[in-house]
Design a protein around this motif. Sequence first.
Motif, PDB file in Angstrom:
ATOM      1  N   GLY A   1       1.917  83.936 -39.743  1.00  0.00           N
ATOM      2  CA  GLY A   1       2.948  84.727 -40.419  1.00  0.00           C
ATOM      3  C   GLY A   1       4.107  85.053 -39.478  1.00  0.00           C
ATOM      4  N   ALA A   2       3.760  85.451 -38.252  1.00  0.00           N
ATOM      5  CA  ALA A   2       4.809  85.794 -37.272  1.00  0.00           C
ATOM      6  C   ALA A   2       5.659  84.559 -36.970  1.00  0.00           C
TER       7      ALA A   2
ATOM      8  N   LYS B   1       6.130  81.927 -38.851  1.00  0.00           N
ATOM      9  CA  LYS B   1       6.928  81.559 -40.026  1.00  0.00           C
ATOM     10  C   LYS B   1       8.161  82.466 -40.141  1.00  0.00           C
ATOM     11  N   GLU B   2       7.934  83.770 -39.979  1.00  0.00           N
ATOM     12  CA  GLU B   2       9.061  84.706 -40.111  1.00  0.00           C
ATOM     13  C   GLU B   2      10.116  84.459 -39.045  1.00  0.00           C
ATOM     14  N   LEU B   3       9.649  84.220 -37.806  1.00  0.00           N
ATOM     15  CA  LEU B   3      10.623  84.084 -36.718  1.00  0.00           C
ATOM     16  C   LEU B   3      11.345  82.736 -36.757  1.00  0.00           C
TER      17      LEU B   3
ATOM     18  N   GLY C   1      11.849  81.012 -39.452  1.00  0.00           N
ATOM     19  CA  GLY C   1      12.726  81.155 -40.622  1.00  0.00           C
ATOM     20  C   GLY C   1      13.960  81.979 -40.269  1.00  0.00           C
ATOM     21  N   GLY C   2      13.766  82.940 -39.389  1.00  0.00           N
ATOM     22  CA  GLY C   2      14.881  83.789 -38.945  1.00  0.00           C
ATOM     23  C   GLY C   2      15.970  82.958 -38.263  1.00  0.00           C
TER      24      GLY C   2
END
Length: 466
Positions: A93-94, A96-98, A100-101
């Motif tokens: 999750g981390a 993917k979020e980063l 994607g950021g």
Amino acid sequence: MAEYDYDVLIIGAGPGGYVAAIRAAQLGLKTACAEGRETLGGTCLNVGCIPSKALLHGSELFEEAAHGTMAKFGVMAKEVTLDLAVMQGQKAGAVKELTGGIEFLFKKNKVDWLKGYAQFKDAHSVEVAGKTVTARNIVIATGSSVTPLPGVEVDNDKGIIVDSTGALALDRVPQHMVVIGGGVIGLELGSVWRRLGAKVTVVEFLDALLPGMDGEVRKEAAKIFKKQGMELKLGTKVTGASVKGKKATLTLEPAAGGAAETLEADCVLVAIGRRPNVTGLGLDKIGLELNARGQIETDHDFATKVDGVWAVGDVIPGPMLAHKAEDEGIAVAENIAGLTGIVNHDLIPGVVYTFPEFAGVGLTEEAAKERGEIKVGKFPMLANSRAKTNRESDGFVKIIADAKTDKVLGVWCIASVAGTMIAQATQAMEFGATSEDIAYTCHAHPTHSEAIKEAAMAVTGKPIHI
Ligand code: FAD
Ligand code: NAD
């Protein structure tokens, strides 16, 4: 029609490349970034800094709950069990979020992501996914990959002999993990799996862990990791490995030569360093040669010998660290835009995110002594009120200063939050601080950082709390 498609084209979207791309776009340059991976962020965000820190955090929580640290404070967590899939899910999750950021930041700053691996055609054009793209300036930020160890073949899919990428993705806790290489990756990922229940043996070629760090810090590291239950085989080399079923058998020899022994493991992590990514780039097409270590040399502005071609990050000399790559990314974009981009390579902090953390900036005591007369101040975390209160008193702070000018030359910390503490030391050194400047700076109480003030006081022999 414009002479080139872009003002700047960056090859690689790791911390060096993506930061260079964003800064170039911020400075008004038409910018593209080619990345072959499915997601942006490079090694650091996909298979490096971020996923390793997620597992370090999760495994630290598990160890605190399962091995009594929380219980010491009266927090009774009975029957603590590990759901590794959930921990791996948080990591994913981390990431993917980063990653994607970064994609969001590219869009926001109008950086074009060219999807695919780039290869030079000439100094102002590359081919990406079958298309030729031209640019006035091209920045090589292709990063690095794991150095292979001959005779020890990595197969991340099987999960028995793995590199860091494989060790981040294990779906089981190994019974016995052998880590080849007692450097940063070996100790961070070895710590993750030891905390989660594996027996961990570290085989290191040299006589001490953590090459590049201060000698006293390296010695203390061996004591701390042994106390935590890691087995250390220093001065030992691995000469071969074979896999049968779900087990690997390693052959070891003393580094200086001698009788061989074997060691069985159900997981072997190869972590003996990383090497620059240059194959397939077509550097021969632009006449760019590598140095003896396979790196691309640049001048102080990050320009290579080929006009219009620049390079930053792990692919050039210096420590292979994300923040070093990022700072170089900013500097190269500023230099391309005609500004003055500078990186002070003497002050790149290094942090090992184990427990406690090991951090340093500037010269080791050994290197400082070679340059002239020095004074050293040390303060143990055992005497720091916050560390003592938290019951995390392993470690010390050590400050090395020039004997005549008192200018701080190096700071080394072993503490639970050493990675955070080292920032103030780096900033002080960037401003040319003396140990007296640090000693007379008010530090909030009670904080681990007070140990830096006390170590600075110790340089002239007058700490208060010891
Ligand atoms: P990379 O991040 O390697 O990015 C290069 C990118 O270029 C890659 O995505 C690659 O796919 C792409 N690429 C390569 N060739 C081409 C081509 N021809 N065309 C298009 N794209 C290409 N550093 C820290 O500072 N702190 C940490 O905590 C930390 N932890 C780490 C943990 C692990 C397990 C590992 C392996 C590394 C860690 N590092 C850490 C090191 C850090 O990841 C690197 O120093 C950093 O990523 C280097 O950035 P870079 O931009 O130079 O290269
Ligand atoms: P490293 O250079 O830190 O350590 C490799 C170790 O392997 C050295 O101690 C070396 O002596 C040893 N070694 C080499 N050959 C050997 C052999 N045949 N047998 C036994 N030991 C051998 O490399 P790494 O740990 O692979 O990390 C690679 C890079 O990634 C480093 O440059 C590091 O800066 C970066 N990284 C940084 C962080 C961080 O900043 N926290 C975390 C992970 C990785």
